[in-house]
Design a protein around this motif. Structure first.
Motif, PDB file in Angstrom:
ATOM      1  N   LEU A  17     -27.006   4.560  16.035  1.00 59.89           N
ATOM      2  CA  LEU A  17     -27.534   3.461  14.904  1.00 59.89           C
ATOM      3  C   LEU A  17     -26.899   3.610  13.618  1.00 59.89           C
ATOM      4  CD1 LEU A  17     -29.758   1.355  14.126  1.00 59.89           C
ATOM      5  CD2 LEU A  17     -31.272   3.250  13.525  1.00 59.89           C
ATOM      6  N   LEU A  18     -26.321   4.753  13.013  1.00 62.95           N
ATOM      7  CA  LEU A  18     -25.901   4.812  12.084  1.00 62.95           C
ATOM      8  C   LEU A  18     -24.260   4.136  12.075  1.00 62.95           C
ATOM      9  CD1 LEU A  18     -28.102   6.447  11.187  1.00 62.95           C
ATOM     10  CD2 LEU A  18     -26.587   8.209  10.004  1.00 62.95           C
ATOM     11  N   LYS A  19     -23.593   4.418  13.030  1.00 63.65           N
ATOM     12  CA  LYS A  19     -22.337   3.872  13.419  1.00 63.65           C
ATOM     13  C   LYS A  19     -22.453   2.348  13.336  1.00 63.65           C
ATOM     14  CE  LYS A  19     -20.096   7.682  15.939  1.00 63.65           C
ATOM     15  NZ  LYS A  19     -19.888   8.116  17.280  1.00 63.65           N
ATOM     16  N   SER A  20     -23.586   1.799  14.218  1.00 60.60           N
ATOM     17  CA  SER A  20     -23.782   0.786  14.189  1.00 60.60           C
ATOM     18  C   SER A  20     -23.886  -0.201  12.787  1.00 60.60           C
ATOM     19  CB  SER A  20     -24.832   0.133  14.974  1.00 60.60           C
ATOM     20  OG  SER A  20     -25.119  -1.124  15.041  1.00 60.60           O
ATOM     21  N   ALA A  21     -24.730   0.477  12.062  1.00 66.43           N
ATOM     22  CA  ALA A  21     -24.853   0.062  10.679  1.00 66.43           C
ATOM     23  C   ALA A  21     -23.458  -0.057   9.852  1.00 66.43           C
ATOM     24  CB  ALA A  21     -25.865   0.991   9.874  1.00 66.43           C
ATOM     25  N   ASN A  22     -22.806   1.160   9.858  1.00 66.40           N
ATOM     26  CA  ASN A  22     -21.609   1.160   9.321  1.00 66.40           C
ATOM     27  C   ASN A  22     -20.679   0.187   9.720  1.00 66.40           C
ATOM     28  OD1 ASN A  22     -19.656   2.303   7.387  1.00 66.40           O
ATOM     29  ND2 ASN A  22     -18.776   3.707   8.998  1.00 66.40           N
ATOM     30  N   TYR A  23     -20.566  -0.265  10.995  1.00 70.02           N
ATOM     31  CA  TYR A  23     -19.830  -1.228  11.666  1.00 70.02           C
ATOM     32  C   TYR A  23     -20.392  -2.853  11.040  1.00 70.02           C
ATOM     33  CZ  TYR A  23     -17.759  -3.993  15.388  1.00 70.02           C
ATOM     34  OH  TYR A  23     -16.825  -5.116  16.052  1.00 70.02           O
ATOM     35  N   LEU A  24     -21.543  -2.985  11.089  1.00 69.89           N
ATOM     36  CA  LEU A  24     -22.105  -4.272  10.385  1.00 69.89           C
ATOM     37  C   LEU A  24     -22.037  -4.419   9.168  1.00 69.89           C
ATOM     38  CD1 LEU A  24     -25.488  -4.564  12.511  1.00 69.89           C
ATOM     39  CD2 LEU A  24     -23.479  -6.213  12.729  1.00 69.89           C
ATOM     40  N   ARG A  25     -21.921  -3.295   8.331  1.00 65.26           N
ATOM     41  CA  ARG A  25     -21.702  -3.264   6.825  1.00 65.26           C
ATOM     42  C   ARG A  25     -20.439  -3.760   6.640  1.00 65.26           C
ATOM     43  NH1 ARG A  25     -20.285   1.253   3.201  1.00 65.26           N
ATOM     44  NH2 ARG A  25     -18.678   1.339   4.749  1.00 65.26           N
ATOM     45  N   ARG A  26     -19.469  -3.664   7.336  1.00 62.23           N
ATOM     46  CA  ARG A  26     -18.022  -4.088   7.003  1.00 62.23           C
ATOM     47  C   ARG A  26     -18.047  -5.559   7.095  1.00 62.23           C
ATOM     48  NH1 ARG A  26     -15.919   0.187  11.083  1.00 62.23           N
ATOM     49  NH2 ARG A  26     -16.349   2.162   9.796  1.00 62.23           N
ATOM     50  N   LYS A  27     -18.968  -6.343   8.109  1.00 59.90           N
ATOM     51  CA  LYS A  27     -18.987  -7.586   8.274  1.00 59.90           C
ATOM     52  C   LYS A  27     -19.745  -8.405   7.172  1.00 59.90           C
ATOM     53  CE  LYS A  27     -18.248  -7.649  13.235  1.00 59.90           C
ATOM     54  NZ  LYS A  27     -18.730  -8.323  14.432  1.00 59.90           N
ATOM     55  N   SER A  28     -20.924  -7.799   6.568  1.00 56.72           N
ATOM     56  CA  SER A  28     -21.959  -8.420   6.011  1.00 56.72           C
ATOM     57  C   SER A  28     -22.912  -7.290   5.152  1.00 56.72           C
ATOM     58  CB  SER A  28     -22.998  -9.179   6.643  1.00 56.72           C
ATOM     59  OG  SER A  28     -24.077  -9.614   5.959  1.00 56.72           O
ATOM     60  N   LYS A  29     -23.079  -7.627   4.006  1.00 57.33           N
ATOM     61  CA  LYS A  29     -24.054  -6.474   3.201  1.00 57.33           C
ATOM     62  C   LYS A  29     -25.523  -6.818   3.390  1.00 57.33           C
ATOM     63  CE  LYS A  29     -20.495  -4.665   0.751  1.00 57.33           C
ATOM     64  NZ  LYS A  29     -19.864  -3.565   1.433  1.00 57.33           N
ATOM     65  N   ASN A  30     -25.641  -7.809   4.045  1.00 54.23           N
ATOM     66  CA  ASN A  30     -27.194  -8.395   4.132  1.00 54.23           C
ATOM     67  C   ASN A  30     -27.922  -7.493   5.215  1.00 54.23           C
ATOM     68  OD1 ASN A  30     -26.768 -10.312   2.625  1.00 54.23           O
ATOM     69  ND2 ASN A  30     -26.134 -11.704   4.132  1.00 54.23           N
ATOM     70  N   PHE A  31     -27.530  -6.562   5.947  1.00 54.94           N
ATOM     71  CA  PHE A  31     -28.304  -5.625   6.904  1.00 54.94           C
ATOM     72  C   PHE A  31     -28.900  -4.496   6.131  1.00 54.94           C
ATOM     73  CE2 PHE A  31     -25.277  -8.011   9.821  1.00 54.94           C
ATOM     74  CZ  PHE A  31     -26.243  -8.446  10.316  1.00 54.94           C
ATOM     75  N   LYS A  32     -30.122  -4.242   6.584  1.00 54.91           N
ATOM     76  CA  LYS A  32     -30.696  -3.051   5.821  1.00 54.91           C
ATOM     77  C   LYS A  32     -31.419  -2.284   6.919  1.00 54.91           C
ATOM     78  CE  LYS A  32     -29.838  -4.269   1.620  1.00 54.91           C
ATOM     79  NZ  LYS A  32     -28.464  -3.808   1.244  1.00 54.91           N
ATOM     80  N   PHE A  33     -31.008  -1.087   6.972  1.00 50.95           N
ATOM     81  CA  PHE A  33     -31.918  -0.036   8.139  1.00 50.95           C
ATOM     82  C   PHE A  33     -32.698   1.011   7.477  1.00 50.95           C
ATOM     83  CE2 PHE A  33     -27.596  -2.059   9.609  1.00 50.95           C
ATOM     84  CZ  PHE A  33     -27.976  -2.077  11.026  1.00 50.95           C
TER      85      PHE A  33
END
Length: 181
Positions: A17-33
């Motif tokens: 889950l953390l790796k996924s969040a890190n991957y998504l953060r590079r695309k958008s800052k809108n995701f919060k986990f």
């Protein structure tokens, strides 16, 4: 908002889950986990969050009990389980489905008996953080489709995990057994 309340233990694979969040953060800052639990991996997860500068993206909010879990489910849009295996459908996945959350869960154990990919949730391969990230993105972009999926998930739980239906089955087994004695 994306969340999980699985324990911070190896079997639940919170690092995916953390790796996924890190991957998504590079695309958008809108995701919060949000991770609403605790466990033996807490310090290593905190270190991963710090090293990867994810403090504004991922919040460790501690273990929830009783109604707090329901409030947690209702505060998120997407529920994620990265568990490597479960005994049947986990209670937390069923609870999230009952609360009409989009569920994105690892494809193992009995998950596919309850979650039909793209119909009542999404399934991803164990440890595949990129696939998980892509599914989070898909679910986030298609709001009306996601609402339909969440509604279908609730229907499945009401149908397949209904206390009264299950107790009726037990009663019938007892009646059948008592007649044969």
């Amino acid at each position: 908002k994306i969340g999980t309340n699985r324990n911070m233990e190896n079997i639940y694979d919170p690092l995916t889950l953390l790796k996924s969040a890190n991957y998504l953060r590079r695309k958008s800052k809108n995701f919060k986990f949000y991770i609403a639990n605790d466990g033996s991996l807490r310090s290593s997860l905190k270190k991963y969050i710090k090293v990867n500068k994810l403090k504004t993206t991922i919040k460790l909010i501690g273990k929830k009990h009783g109604k707090e879990n329901i409030d947690f489910y209702n505060s998120i849009d997407i529920y994620v389980s990265t568990s490597l295996r479960d005994g049947g459908l986990s209670a937390s996945i069923a609870e999230a489905m009952a609360c009409e959350r989009i569920v994105i869960v690892s494809d193992n154990s009995d998950n596919s008996k309850y979650i039909k990919h793209g119909i009542s949730g999404y399934l991803f391969k164990n440890k595949d953080y990129k696939q998980l990230a892509n599914l989070i993105e898909i679910a986030s972009k298609n709001k009306s489709g996601s609402l339909e999926i969440a509604s279908e998930a609730r229907k499945i739980i009401i149908d397949k995990c209904n206390y009264h239906k299950e107790m009726e089955k037990v009663k019938n087994i007892y009646l059948k057994f008592s007649r044969s004695v």
